[in-house]
Each structure stands twice: as C-alpha cells, then as structure tokens.
Design an enzyme around this catalytic site. Sequence first.
Site, PDB file in Angstrom:
ATOM      1  N   THR A  29      37.362  47.396  39.784  1.00 31.74           N
ATOM      2  CA  THR A  29      38.097  46.359  39.066  1.00 31.74           C
ATOM      3  C   THR A  29      37.905  46.509  37.560  1.00 31.74           C
ATOM      4  O   THR A  29      36.773  46.623  37.079  1.00 31.74           O
ATOM      5  CB  THR A  29      37.596  44.966  39.501  1.00 31.74           C
ATOM      6  OG1 THR A  29      37.788  44.824  40.905  1.00 31.74           O
ATOM      7  CG2 THR A  29      38.337  43.867  38.772  1.00 31.74           C
ATOM      8  N   GLU A  30      39.016  46.534  36.820  1.00 34.36           N
ATOM      9  CA  GLU A  30      38.996  46.613  35.355  1.00 34.36           C
ATOM     10  C   GLU A  30      38.213  47.823  34.835  1.00 34.36           C
ATOM     11  O   GLU A  30      37.701  47.820  33.725  1.00 34.36           O
ATOM     12  CB  GLU A  30      38.408  45.327  34.754  1.00 34.36           C
ATOM     13  CG  GLU A  30      39.040  44.046  35.257  1.00 34.36           C
ATOM     14  CD  GLU A  30      40.457  43.822  34.764  1.00 34.36           C
ATOM     15  OE1 GLU A  30      40.891  44.575  33.872  1.00 34.36           O
ATOM     16  OE2 GLU A  30      41.125  42.899  35.258  1.00 34.36           O
ATOM     17  N   LEU A  31      38.124  48.862  35.657  1.00 37.29           N
ATOM     18  CA  LEU A  31      37.367  50.076  35.319  1.00 37.29           C
ATOM     19  C   LEU A  31      35.897  49.780  35.001  1.00 37.29           C
ATOM     20  O   LEU A  31      35.263  50.508  34.223  1.00 37.29           O
ATOM     21  CB  LEU A  31      38.010  50.836  34.148  1.00 37.29           C
ATOM     22  CG  LEU A  31      39.257  51.664  34.458  1.00 37.29           C
ATOM     23  CD1 LEU A  31      39.677  52.471  33.228  1.00 37.29           C
ATOM     24  CD2 LEU A  31      39.046  52.608  35.634  1.00 37.29           C
ATOM     25  N   TRP A 183      37.499  48.479  30.673  1.00 43.33           N
ATOM     26  CA  TRP A 183      38.614  48.797  29.774  1.00 43.33           C
ATOM     27  C   TRP A 183      39.116  47.559  29.037  1.00 43.33           C
ATOM     28  O   TRP A 183      40.172  47.592  28.410  1.00 43.33           O
ATOM     29  CB  TRP A 183      39.737  49.502  30.521  1.00 43.33           C
ATOM     30  CG  TRP A 183      40.556  48.706  31.500  1.00 43.33           C
ATOM     31  CD1 TRP A 183      40.433  47.390  31.844  1.00 43.33           C
ATOM     32  CD2 TRP A 183      41.661  49.210  32.258  1.00 43.33           C
ATOM     33  NE1 TRP A 183      41.382  47.044  32.770  1.00 43.33           N
ATOM     34  CE2 TRP A 183      42.157  48.143  33.046  1.00 43.33           C
ATOM     35  CE3 TRP A 183      42.290  50.452  32.351  1.00 43.33           C
ATOM     36  CZ2 TRP A 183      43.233  48.290  33.915  1.00 43.33           C
ATOM     37  CZ3 TRP A 183      43.361  50.592  33.222  1.00 43.33           C
ATOM     38  CH2 TRP A 183      43.819  49.524  33.988  1.00 43.33           C
TER      39      TRP A 183
END
Length: 283
Positions: A29-31, A183
């Site tokens: 999730t979300e890098l 990110w």
Amino acid sequence: LPEFRDQVRLHRRKIRELFGLRTVTFRNTELIYNNAVAREVERLGYRVVLAEGADRILGWRSPNFVYQPAGCHKLRLLLKNYRLSDDVAFRFSNRAWSEYPLTAEKFAAWIHQANAAGEVINLFMDFETFGEHQWEDTGIFEFLRFLPRAVLTHPDFRFQTPAEAAMQYTPVAQLDVPQFVSWADVERDLTAWRGNDMQQDALATLYGLEQRVRQSRNPQLLHTWRQLQTSDHFYYMCTKWFADGDVHKYFNPYPSPYDAYVNYMNVLSDFTRRLEGGRKRSR
C-alpha cells in the site's frame, strides 16, 4: 505481522482466482517499504518488491537499476523513478509547468536520455491518474495511446513486467532502508497517515480491537475491521498544509481533517458496539 500476512495471502488467492496466476511481485500500500517489509515479503515467497526511489534512500545512486534489499537473499528491488512518474501523474495538466504540454514524443525522449545511466525505468502511478487525477479533456488518453510507439522508436527499449525486468538484470548493490519510505508527499514517509495525534489515536483504537475481533470468530466482523484499515481513512485526517495539503484536500471528501477523524471514530464506536454484541450472543 499476522494480519499483514493474512491480507497478503488473501490478495494472492484473489489474483489466482481471477486471473489464474501466482503472484511473484509485491507492491505494498502506497509503496510503503523498509528492510523489515522486504524480509517478510521474501518469507512469503515473492521474488520482486516495488518501492519509492526516494533521494534519501538512494543518495548518489539511480533508481534505474535493480537492487537487492538488505538482509534478503533472493528478493529483487525495483525503485520508482519519481521524477518521470510524477511528470505524468501530477504535472501533466499543469499549465504553469515549464514543460507543458507534455507530448508522448517529448516524454519518450526523456526516457531515452536515461538509457546511458541505467538498465530499467520504473514508472509507477495510481490507476486513477488516467481519467480522474488527469481528466480526459487534458489529453491523457491520447498521450497514453501514442506513448508506446514513441518509446519503441529507440531500438534499446522494450516494455516488461516488473518480474521480467528484475530477473533479467543482476542487482548492482544492496540497498539498506531501515526507516519506512512511501510515495506520499514531500517527506515520502508515513506522516501522511500517522503524522498527527488524531491519526495515531484512530490507528491505536483500531488495532486495539484486533484480539477481540479474532476471538469473535465472526467473518463479517473481521471483514469490516479490515475495511476500516484502508489507508484512505487516515489520509483524510492529515493536517499538512502548503503543497502537500492541497493534494490532501483534493482527495478528501470531508470538509476538514477533523471531520474525517470525528466520523471515523463514530464508525469505530459503532463497530465496537457490534463487536461487543456479537461476543455476548456467542456466550
């Protein structure tokens, strides 16, 4: 960790169910990524993990190579080229941007320029970039239509899946990432979701229910509890200002982060009552 593993296995099972494929590439999730995440991902049997190519973890290195996560033996690490990715995801329709308008030919030329300083170029962006963040009238779909042809005019370039790219090249170095990176926002850390007291309180309250949820042995309650873990709930509570704050406000359905917090805690309170009711009925 048990909950993380369970959700990864559920997702892997769903991919196999829908597409008949066994996943080998992991994108959190979300890098969100660090050394511990990489080690756990390797233990779960993945061969490749994706992460943000943040300057603070790369230093002088380039994101355009394959790396090996610190403490891992077989896992490969692919890093997002955030400059090129954000040119499309965030700057594409910005008329104040010095490079506006961004054409497929111009973007392909930038990609080709990286040929002498790398082996892979990883462009990571949300699905909603195309049609939501960048609306159809910006020309984003026409850009996508012509981009592959423009990139492939250079004989040294081709498109590959992350697993194909990671397996083709030998890691150039081991990358040590002890702190979390993501990110999101300028900081590219976890502050978008746990940077203030409201977010931390909501998260602590949510995860404080885990034992009771599992003891209930109620699949519906477990499913609801997992939905309440969705990162967007906490993203909406972010109180950052300036450029990052503008991004948060753009995606926030609530009038303010405080409204998001109050609404979430009310939902969590209702869920807790349901959980207590379920436990009483099961006695």
